[in-house]
Design a protein around this motif. Structure first.
Motif, short mmCIF file in Angstrom:
data_model
loop_
_atom_site.label_atom_id
_atom_site.label_comp_id
_atom_site.label_asym_id
_atom_site.label_seq_id
_atom_site.Cartn_x
_atom_site.Cartn_y
_atom_site.Cartn_z
N ILE A 71 0.87 -1.17 0.00
CA ILE A 71 0.00 0.00 0.00
C ILE A 71 0.91 1.22 0.00
N THR A 72 0.68 2.15 -0.91
CA THR A 72 1.47 3.37 -0.97
C THR A 72 0.54 4.57 -0.84
N LEU A 73 0.76 5.38 0.18
CA LEU A 73 -0.03 6.57 0.42
C LEU A 73 0.74 7.81 -0.05
N THR A 74 0.07 8.95 -0.04
CA THR A 74 0.69 10.18 -0.54
C THR A 74 0.49 11.30 0.48
N SER B 260 1.56 15.65 8.01
CA SER B 260 2.54 15.04 8.90
C SER B 260 1.95 13.82 9.60
N GLY B 261 0.63 13.87 9.87
CA GLY B 261 -0.03 12.71 10.47
C GLY B 261 0.01 11.48 9.60
N MET C 10 1.35 5.81 8.27
CA MET C 10 2.09 4.84 7.45
C MET C 10 2.91 3.88 8.32
N ARG C 11 3.59 4.42 9.33
CA ARG C 11 4.43 3.56 10.19
C ARG C 11 3.57 2.59 11.00
N GLY C 12 2.46 3.10 11.52
CA GLY C 12 1.56 2.22 12.26
C GLY C 12 0.97 1.13 11.38
N LEU C 13 0.58 1.48 10.17
CA LEU C 13 0.03 0.49 9.25
C LEU C 13 1.08 -0.55 8.86
N VAL D 100 3.82 -1.14 3.66
CA VAL D 100 3.12 0.15 3.59
C VAL D 100 4.16 1.26 3.58
N ASN D 101 4.05 2.14 2.59
CA ASN D 101 5.02 3.23 2.44
C ASN D 101 4.29 4.52 2.06
N LEU D 102 5.06 5.59 1.99
CA LEU D 102 4.50 6.93 1.78
C LEU D 102 5.38 7.70 0.81
N VAL D 103 4.75 8.36 -0.14
CA VAL D 103 5.46 9.26 -1.06
C VAL D 103 5.12 10.69 -0.69
N SER D 104 6.16 11.52 -0.56
CA SER D 104 5.97 12.93 -0.23
C SER D 104 6.52 13.80 -1.36
N PRO D 105 5.66 14.24 -2.27
CA PRO D 105 6.13 15.12 -3.34
C PRO D 105 6.26 16.56 -2.82
#
Length: 263
Positions: free
Chosen positions: A152-155, A175-176, A181-184, A193-198
């Motif tokens: 799962i990749t969030l933004t 920021s939340g 993402m870390r909790g998931l 589970v990871n996160l992209v920050s553009p």
């Protein structure tokens, strides 16, 4: 004898759901998925009309790829608090088993300064950007093929790390998403589970400002970078591809911001 394909073929045959797929980074990721030979591409956004138009556009741009890739679309309204949870459950009742979920959905930027915004407006500002991805992970993980190959990749956005005046509410949600993402990643393991920050990316999101306002914003964002320009969709999409490809990546954020956080 053909060459081996250890690296360029990693997504071949994958099944990918992109929520927020009809514009910007979501649409760019959909294009990239077709170029990488996935077997099923599922698009979701709030507008059935836009989904149909996006599917037609992809099939026109990638006639051979779309012939071998099943492309489907399901509408899902993420902006209405009263129906949000049920809409997400209904979406995942339709998509079947998948390998990756990409969440890039967003809505109109909250332009009212924090000190002038009421609670209802503040809460609504996080409906699509924060509460929706949380519920997508909550219900969507059951549709993912078990194991670390699935993801799962969030933004999020750069103002979660470097606030903008008047954006306290938006920055709080962004920021939340890092904590989410870390909790998931912990709760859903071994699914990744990871996160992209553009940083600043030139997409349709800023069209709400009008041509002149958007052009001025792009100039302002470009001045706050080391590269002297804002990101292009086809550049930042590489981060989403990497999150799917690297089976060793979880609980991490990839920030594509042109040095903005160092300025």
């Amino acid at each position: 004898m053909p060459d081996q394909q250890k690296y360029t073929n990693k997504l071949h045959g994958s099944r990918v759901l992109i929520i927020g797929a009809t514009s910007g980074l979501g649409f760019g990721t959909a294009e990239a998925c077709l170029e990488h030979g996935i077997s099923k591409l599922i698009l979701s956004s709030s507008s059935p009309t836009r989904i149909e138009a996006t599917i037609a556009k992809l099939k026109t741009s990638y006639p051979s790829a779309s012939a071998s890739t099943e492309i489907l679309g399901y509408p899902c309204n993420l902006a209405d608090e009263s129906t949000l949870e049920q809409n997400i459950q209904d979406l995942f009742a339709q998509v079947g088993t998948i390998d990756h979920i990409i969440f890039t959905a967003g809505d109109a930027v909250m332009l009212t300064p924090f000190l002038e915004a009421g609670f209802d407006m503040i809460k609504q500002g996080g409906m699509v950007r924060f509460f929706a991805p949380l519920l997508v992970a909550r219900y969507g993980y059951k549709n993912l093929a078990p194991g670390p190959a699935s993801s799962i990749t969030l933004t999020t956005g750069a103002s979660g790390d470097k606030p903008i005046p008047g954006w306290t509410a938006v920055s709080s949600y962004l920021s939340g998403l890092q904590g989410m993402m870390r909790g998931l990643a912990l709760d859903l393991k071994p699914i990744r589970v990871n996160l992209v920050s553009p940083g600043g990316v030139d997409t349709e999101m800023w069209d709400v400002l009008g041509d002149e306002g958007k052009a001025e914003l792009v100039k302002e964002l470009a001045r706050a970078t080391f590269t002297g320009k804002v990101g292009k969709v086809e550049e930042v999409v590489e981060a989403f591809l990497y999150c799917m490809k690297d089976g060793n990546l979880t609980g991490s954020m990839i920030s594509s911001n042109a040095g903005r956080l160092l300025v």
